[in-house]
Design an enzyme around this catalytic site. Structure first.
Site, PDB file in Angstrom:
ATOM      1  N   HIS A 108       0.848  -1.186   0.000  1.00 15.21           N
ATOM      2  CA  HIS A 108       0.000   0.000   0.000  1.00 15.21           C
ATOM      3  C   HIS A 108       0.880   1.230   0.000  1.00 15.21           C
ATOM      4  O   HIS A 108       1.939   1.249   0.648  1.00 15.21           O
ATOM      5  CB  HIS A 108      -0.896   0.015   1.248  1.00 15.21           C
ATOM      6  CG  HIS A 108      -1.462   1.365   1.572  1.00 15.21           C
ATOM      7  ND1 HIS A 108      -0.954   2.153   2.588  1.00 15.21           N
ATOM      8  CD2 HIS A 108      -2.461   2.071   1.009  1.00 15.21           C
ATOM      9  CE1 HIS A 108      -1.635   3.288   2.637  1.00 15.21           C
ATOM     10  NE2 HIS A 108      -2.552   3.263   1.696  1.00 15.21           N
ATOM     11  N   GLY A 261     -16.766  11.261  -1.557  1.00 14.79           N
ATOM     12  CA  GLY A 261     -15.900  10.689  -2.575  1.00 14.79           C
ATOM     13  C   GLY A 261     -16.573   9.529  -3.296  1.00 14.79           C
ATOM     14  O   GLY A 261     -17.662   9.090  -2.936  1.00 14.79           O
TER      15      GLY A 261
END
Length: 306
Positions: A108, A261
């Site tokens: 990540h 979002g």
């Protein structure tokens, strides 16, 4: 001191997304990233890139987003009440790579810039981000390489920077309800504005540029390691911890959802397949137990004696 310039940050982040996607596509040698451009009704948008069913990568997403608005989400003002009443812009690249082979870790990375402005007042701005590694089967040399690269990203900015952000990463990517870290960590920083815009921007770029330098050699070393149903089953079980962290603790997930979002892009970080099992424990003396006893403990990986 140079004023913050979000256009420079956007230019860098779009290029970073291109470079990371190109490197991962080349390494995978099979599937390609599919791009999905999207607009946010309240302001902004982004481009989501997703690679699925590759030779090496089971699912990987590399997202760019630039969102803005005249009201901060609750996840931001709860920690920073001085942001209330300001308009904001947030721009960043966030990625999660879930490989097929259980011997390749999940990785990540995220780099981002935030600015909140109000007429007649100085802007409030900061950078944040980092990268971290989540192995299923641990290798000391991989952990050492990952952290040596993280340290190399930090060293030009001060002798204490790596130690500070390595510790922050260990503390942040921690599942309190499990009393265990998500993986072997790496770097995590937030609210960075000390030293001015140019200095902080340079640091963010160093972190962004060093992610692929840290991850590609590990992929290359582990991609041909044979595995069977046992290893795959353990990988899917451990992926459950990844899901738990992202949905319960991750600030980026909370900010994205609370700020309106794009849900598909925010939850793209979740693995395509995952298992949960009641009260499972690894057998003594196994590689699975070693993950818990060695790799899911904070270690000084840079100075680790292999």
């Amino acid at each position: 001191m140079t004023a913050p310039n979000i256009e420079l940050v956007k230019e860098y982040l779009l290029d970073l997304q291109d470079r990371i996607c190109a490197a991962l596509e080349t390494e995978d040698g099979g599937a390609k990233f599919v791009e999905d451009k999207w607009d946010r009704e309240a302001g902004g948008g982004g481009r989501t890139r997703l690679l699925t069913d590759g030779v090496i990568i089971e699912q990987g997403g590399v997202n760019y987003s630039h969102v803005y608005g005249d009201k901060m989400p609750g996840s931001a003002t709860a920690h920073r009440p001085e942001l209330a009443g300001r308009n904001f812009q947030a721009v960043g690249v966030s990625l999660v790579i879930h490989p097929k082979n259980p011997y390749i870790p999940t990785s990540h990375a995220n780099v981002r810039f935030f600015i909140a402005e109000k007429e007649g007042e100085e802007p409030i701005w900061w950078f944040g981000g980092g990268f971290d590694l989540t192995p299923y089967y641990g290798f000391e040399e991989d952990a050492k390489l990952w952290h040596e690269t993280a340290k190399a990203a930090c060293d030009p900015f001060g002798t204490d920077v790596y130690d500070k952000y390595k510790k922050w990463c260990d503390e942040y990517f921690y599942l309190k309800h499990r009393d265990e870290p998500r993986g072997i960590g790496g770097l995590f920083f937030d609210d960075l504005n000390e030293g001015g815009f140019e200095h902080c921007f340079a640091f963010m770029k160093s972190v962004g540029d060093n992610y692929i330098k840290a991850y590609l050699p590990i992929i290359q070393k582990r991609k041909d390691t044979p595995y069977g149903e046992k290893e795959r089953d353990f990988q899917l079980y451990r992926r459950g911890r990844y899901v738990e962290f992202n949905l319960v603790f991750d600030r980026g997930t909370l900010f994205g959802l609370q700020s309106g979002g794009r849900t598909e892009s925010i939850l793209m970080s979740l693995p395509p397949l995952v298992k949960w099992r009641y009260n499972w424990k690894p057998d003594p003396g196994t590689a699975e137990e070693k993950l818990y006893n060695v790799f899911l403990k904070p270690q000084d990986w840079v100075n680790y004696n292999i």
